[in-house]
Design a protein around this motif. Sequence first.
Motif, PDB file in Angstrom:
ATOM      1  N   ALA A 190       0.816  -1.228   0.000  1.00 33.53           N
ATOM      2  CA  ALA A 190       0.000   0.000   0.000  1.00 33.53           C
ATOM      3  C   ALA A 190       0.843   1.269   0.000  1.00 33.53           C
ATOM      4  CB  ALA A 190      -0.937  -0.002   1.210  1.00 33.53           C
ATOM      5  N   VAL A 191       2.052   1.215   0.557  1.00 38.22           N
ATOM      6  CA  VAL A 191       2.873   2.428   0.654  1.00 38.22           C
ATOM      7  C   VAL A 191       3.998   2.450  -0.378  1.00 38.22           C
ATOM      8  CG1 VAL A 191       2.412   2.685   3.110  1.00 38.22           C
ATOM      9  CG2 VAL A 191       4.378   1.343   2.379  1.00 38.22           C
ATOM     10  N   LEU A 192       3.997   1.495  -1.304  1.00 38.79           N
ATOM     11  CA  LEU A 192       5.104   1.388  -2.251  1.00 38.79           C
ATOM     12  C   LEU A 192       4.760   2.030  -3.590  1.00 38.79           C
ATOM     13  CD1 LEU A 192       6.175  -2.339  -1.675  1.00 38.79           C
ATOM     14  CD2 LEU A 192       6.956  -0.292  -0.490  1.00 38.79           C
ATOM     15  N   HIS A 193       5.731   2.754  -4.170  1.00 36.07           N
ATOM     16  CA  HIS A 193       5.517   3.250  -5.523  1.00 36.07           C
ATOM     17  C   HIS A 193       5.877   2.135  -6.511  1.00 36.07           C
ATOM     18  CE1 HIS A 193       9.801   3.834  -6.356  1.00 36.07           C
ATOM     19  NE2 HIS A 193       9.914   4.522  -5.234  1.00 36.07           N
ATOM     20  N   PRO A 194       5.529   2.255  -7.786  1.00 32.41           N
ATOM     21  CA  PRO A 194       5.632   1.130  -8.727  1.00 32.41           C
ATOM     22  C   PRO A 194       6.987   0.446  -8.792  1.00 32.41           C
ATOM     23  CG  PRO A 194       4.286   2.841  -9.693  1.00 32.41           C
ATOM     24  CD  PRO A 194       4.807   3.403  -8.401  1.00 32.41           C
ATOM     25  N   SER A 195       8.089   1.199  -8.767  1.00 36.58           N
ATOM     26  CA  SER A 195       9.392   0.540  -8.860  1.00 36.58           C
ATOM     27  C   SER A 195       9.641  -0.340  -7.646  1.00 36.58           C
ATOM     28  CB  SER A 195      10.510   1.578  -9.003  1.00 36.58           C
ATOM     29  OG  SER A 195      10.560   2.430  -7.872  1.00 36.58           O
ATOM     30  N   MET A 196       9.168   0.093  -6.464  1.00 38.22           N
ATOM     31  CA  MET A 196       9.325  -0.727  -5.262  1.00 38.22           C
ATOM     32  C   MET A 196       8.414  -1.949  -5.316  1.00 38.22           C
ATOM     33  SD  MET A 196       9.843   1.753  -1.972  1.00 38.22           S
ATOM     34  CE  MET A 196      11.479   2.429  -1.609  1.00 38.22           C
ATOM     35  N   ILE A 197       7.216  -1.778  -5.887  1.00 38.56           N
ATOM     36  CA  ILE A 197       6.324  -2.931  -6.032  1.00 38.56           C
ATOM     37  C   ILE A 197       6.941  -3.956  -6.970  1.00 38.56           C
ATOM     38  CG2 ILE A 197       4.080  -3.686  -6.929  1.00 38.56           C
ATOM     39  CD1 ILE A 197       2.881  -1.107  -5.871  1.00 38.56           C
ATOM     40  N   ALA A 198       7.576  -3.488  -8.047  1.00 36.08           N
ATOM     41  CA  ALA A 198       8.259  -4.409  -8.959  1.00 36.08           C
ATOM     42  C   ALA A 198       9.337  -5.186  -8.214  1.00 36.08           C
ATOM     43  CB  ALA A 198       8.868  -3.636 -10.130  1.00 36.08           C
ATOM     44  N   ALA A 199      10.076  -4.497  -7.341  1.00 31.03           N
ATOM     45  CA  ALA A 199      11.112  -5.161  -6.554  1.00 31.03           C
ATOM     46  C   ALA A 199      10.500  -6.151  -5.565  1.00 31.03           C
ATOM     47  CB  ALA A 199      11.952  -4.124  -5.815  1.00 31.03           C
ATOM     48  N   LEU A 200       9.382  -5.773  -4.952  1.00 35.09           N
ATOM     49  CA  LEU A 200       8.714  -6.650  -3.993  1.00 35.09           C
ATOM     50  C   LEU A 200       8.241  -7.931  -4.666  1.00 35.09           C
ATOM     51  CD1 LEU A 200       7.421  -7.179  -1.186  1.00 35.09           C
ATOM     52  CD2 LEU A 200       5.385  -6.006  -2.038  1.00 35.09           C
ATOM     53  N   VAL A 201       7.552  -7.812  -5.794  1.00 35.26           N
ATOM     54  CA  VAL A 201       7.038  -8.991  -6.500  1.00 35.26           C
ATOM     55  C   VAL A 201       8.187  -9.895  -6.916  1.00 35.26           C
ATOM     56  CG1 VAL A 201       5.850  -9.777  -8.584  1.00 35.26           C
ATOM     57  CG2 VAL A 201       4.922  -7.857  -7.273  1.00 35.26           C
ATOM     58  N   ALA A 202       9.255  -9.306  -7.470  1.00 41.87           N
ATOM     59  CA  ALA A 202      10.411 -10.109  -7.878  1.00 41.87           C
ATOM     60  C   ALA A 202      11.050 -10.790  -6.677  1.00 41.87           C
ATOM     61  CB  ALA A 202      11.436  -9.226  -8.590  1.00 41.87           C
ATOM     62  N   GLY A 203      11.144 -10.066  -5.545  1.00 35.55           N
ATOM     63  CA  GLY A 203      11.730 -10.645  -4.341  1.00 35.55           C
ATOM     64  C   GLY A 203      10.912 -11.785  -3.778  1.00 35.55           C
ATOM     65  N   LEU A 204       9.593 -11.637  -3.771  1.00 34.94           N
ATOM     66  CA  LEU A 204       8.724 -12.709  -3.285  1.00 34.94           C
ATOM     67  C   LEU A 204       8.897 -13.979  -4.112  1.00 34.94           C
ATOM     68  CD1 LEU A 204       5.457 -10.682  -2.592  1.00 34.94           C
ATOM     69  CD2 LEU A 204       6.930 -11.742  -0.882  1.00 34.94           C
ATOM     70  N   LYS A 205       8.971 -13.801  -5.419  1.00 32.87           N
ATOM     71  CA  LYS A 205       9.120 -14.969  -6.291  1.00 32.87           C
ATOM     72  C   LYS A 205      10.477 -15.636  -6.090  1.00 32.87           C
ATOM     73  CE  LYS A 205       5.896 -13.490  -9.899  1.00 32.87           C
ATOM     74  NZ  LYS A 205       5.738 -13.092 -11.308  1.00 32.87           N
ATOM     75  N   GLU A 206      11.525 -14.815  -6.029  1.00 33.99           N
ATOM     76  CA  GLU A 206      12.879 -15.371  -5.918  1.00 33.99           C
ATOM     77  C   GLU A 206      13.123 -16.019  -4.561  1.00 33.99           C
ATOM     78  OE1 GLU A 206      17.470 -13.793  -5.522  1.00 33.99           O
ATOM     79  OE2 GLU A 206      16.006 -12.518  -6.526  1.00 33.99           O
ATOM     80  N   GLN A 207      12.698 -15.326  -3.488  1.00 35.76           N
ATOM     81  CA  GLN A 207      13.065 -15.771  -2.150  1.00 35.76           C
ATOM     82  C   GLN A 207      12.110 -16.802  -1.568  1.00 35.76           C
ATOM     83  OE1 GLN A 207      13.667 -12.178   0.180  1.00 35.76           O
ATOM     84  NE2 GLN A 207      14.542 -11.206  -1.628  1.00 35.76           N
ATOM     85  N   PHE A 208      10.863 -16.817  -2.037  1.00 36.74           N
ATOM     86  CA  PHE A 208       9.898 -17.751  -1.482  1.00 36.74           C
ATOM     87  C   PHE A 208       9.398 -18.760  -2.525  1.00 36.74           C
ATOM     88  CE2 PHE A 208       9.329 -14.111   1.504  1.00 36.74           C
ATOM     89  CZ  PHE A 208       9.723 -14.775   2.659  1.00 36.74           C
ATOM     90  N   VAL A 209       8.691 -18.257  -3.529  1.00 40.33           N
ATOM     91  CA  VAL A 209       8.014 -19.153  -4.473  1.00 40.33           C
ATOM     92  C   VAL A 209       9.006 -20.092  -5.161  1.00 40.33           C
ATOM     93  CG1 VAL A 209       6.531 -19.285  -6.505  1.00 40.33           C
ATOM     94  CG2 VAL A 209       6.202 -17.439  -4.844  1.00 40.33           C
ATOM     95  N   ASP A 210      10.128 -19.555  -5.643  1.00 45.45           N
ATOM     96  CA  ASP A 210      11.110 -20.391  -6.344  1.00 45.45           C
ATOM     97  C   ASP A 210      11.787 -21.388  -5.422  1.00 45.45           C
ATOM     98  OD1 ASP A 210      10.474 -18.972  -8.574  1.00 45.45           O
ATOM     99  OD2 ASP A 210      12.300 -17.767  -8.630  1.00 45.45           O
ATOM    100  N   ASN A 211      11.638 -21.202  -4.104  1.00 43.90           N
ATOM    101  CA  ASN A 211      12.231 -22.125  -3.141  1.00 43.90           C
ATOM    102  C   ASN A 211      11.176 -22.970  -2.431  1.00 43.90           C
ATOM    103  OD1 ASN A 211      15.304 -21.488  -2.886  1.00 43.90           O
ATOM    104  ND2 ASN A 211      14.309 -19.505  -3.044  1.00 43.90           N
ATOM    105  N   GLY A 212       9.992 -23.053  -3.034  1.00 42.38           N
ATOM    106  CA  GLY A 212       8.988 -23.971  -2.522  1.00 42.38           C
ATOM    107  C   GLY A 212       8.031 -23.413  -1.497  1.00 42.38           C
ATOM    108  N   THR A 213       8.075 -22.116  -1.226  1.00 38.73           N
ATOM    109  CA  THR A 213       7.150 -21.511  -0.268  1.00 38.73           C
ATOM    110  C   THR A 213       6.103 -20.693  -1.016  1.00 38.73           C
ATOM    111  OG1 THR A 213       8.805 -21.374   1.490  1.00 38.73           O
ATOM    112  CG2 THR A 213       6.902 -19.923   1.679  1.00 38.73           C
ATOM    113  N   PRO A 214       4.841 -21.112  -1.022  1.00 42.52           N
ATOM    114  CA  PRO A 214       3.786 -20.339  -1.697  1.00 42.52           C
ATOM    115  C   PRO A 214       3.551 -18.994  -1.009  1.00 42.52           C
ATOM    116  CG  PRO A 214       3.089 -22.601  -1.268  1.00 42.52           C
ATOM    117  CD  PRO A 214       4.329 -22.380  -0.477  1.00 42.52           C
TER     118      PRO A 214
END
Length: 615
Positions: free
Chosen positions: A360-384
């Motif tokens: 809610a408090v992130l501007h678009p570039s930070m949201i892009a970083a957040l989504v990429a980080g979630l995928k890399e750090q969690f989803v790609d390592n087996g955590t939904p």
Amino acid sequence: MHFSLNVPFACVKSLDAFELPEFAVLIGKNGVGKTRLLSGIQDGSIAVSGLPREDIEFFNFNSFRSGESRAASWGASEFHRQVVERYFTPSDGSPLVKVAESIFQETLDRFELSHDVERRHEFAEAIRSEIRSLPDFQVLATFGGDDAAVTSYSQALQRQVFKPLNSGGQKRRNVGKRLPTSVGNNQAACVSLAMKLGGKLPHELDRSDFLRASNYEGGTINNQLGALFTRYKVDQYHWALTEAEESDKSFRELMREYRQAERPPWETLRDVLDRMKDASADPGLFNFEFSDPEQDSLNYRNHRDYSFTTTFTNSVTGESYPVRDLSSGENILLSMCFAAFHKTMRRRQPGLVLLDEVDAVLHPSMIAALVAGLKEQFVDNGTPVIMATHSVTTVSLVDDDAIFRVSRSGGHVDVAKATKSEAVTDLSEGLATIDAGLRIAACESAAPITIMSEGKNALHLKRWAALFFPGKVDVFDKMTSATGKDQLASYARLLGLMETNSHFLFVWDCDARSVADAVRAQLDESDNVTAFAFSKRENKLAPKGIENMYDDEHLERFVTTATREVTGQSTRNMSGTDKTDFAEHVMAAGTKNYFKHYGQLVQVVQEILEKLTAA
């Protein structure tokens, strides 16, 4: 992932079972129950197939608030040093790690498992299964059930390993029915946690397993930098000091050896920060460096009093500040970096992560970083990951099959697939639709310029555009009740990253100039978005708002006069109702004379039209 209602709760009385992919984004209007849904998943009211409740972690915006970079010293690490010494090098008797090894071998011999590879493997796996299922900070209890060998082994562990660990007053304080949130001063709990985090049997433990246990906080998000860095330095010193007693290597060599075996946390964090910055495609993001204790030297004179406090330094301005002064967005993304560090250290890998509107408090570039980080750090390592959002930017950045709409009718909640176009339309109330290639088609405007503004300002601007720029400027007026100055800024940043079929001119009134200036600075190179704010005029009837742009002769009929009974003093101002009435009047009957103070806006529009014509 399969979800089904276990027990009705709060406003969720019934819920059809539903499936979600490994990365899912939940949308829906306020009040439909997105937060309740996530809370229900966390507390077990909604069952997740094959996933125990304790493996689910829930985070909202408050989860990412950094505390002070508190000091951690010898005292914070002394307890774990005592456990290590007691387990590996006691002053009297056999090391407990050797006792545990003897128990394991004696059990194999007693139940004739030593030479049966398959049965020995099944025996060890049964023990590991119990260890893996152990709740955080709990002591491993007697277990085994119908398996006589496993039961005998666990009973021997209790008598010969865990009971001696808690002799001499080393017992946990009474916590009643509350689950413990740390090992406290319970040495047996510390050993049990080291076993769980390392996935090891007690005789397989080494000193690095206790390092992980000493750093473990019980959750993915822990951004106490000072404590984390201090513990590393103190543990490094402890290890080298202990090894020096039986090694011919110098103390300096042992310190380097520890560093090679256990990478400093600040290096891991910097790597993740760099990856997060690359994912955001914003060179201005994470424009800071943080200090570390790399060059600090511990010795017998200073090690008991040693502590370290992290400071951040802006790479551009050179200004230094503590972690608490990071922006909300930086705090959230820094916390994601901590999640990556904890995973690297095998401190925590949750089975499911739930995020409630943390974007809610992130501007678009930070949201892009957040989504990429979630995928890399969690989803790609087996955590939904399941993420509830109100952000148009977020849904525009995720895959089509990741978006689901939450709706509610009475006590029944429904979770159903939604297209990206539907999601953006829902979130923006018709502002834009997105088709293939993330191209924005905005409000079906045929005009070369589309104006977006705050609330009822659209009515003023719609009349102005019809009088001064007919056919060349369109005004989006479908969100007059839902566009505050900050929400307008979010839309501007989003559209600044996309292709559009119209040039967007975002217009703020005079009391939001700072917001417009910030957007203008961020979108300096955007070819399709311009940010503008009116300059403030001397106007006693309307000191702020778009009404500030009008002369008294146009405002007089829409001003409320109030008289104070005590002093008899009269005041004249425009209430919210007055402003609405005036906006509707301007829309219906405004003439060019009304807009004599719109000159700056006229100039901006003319400049945009010239550029569009030249292009």
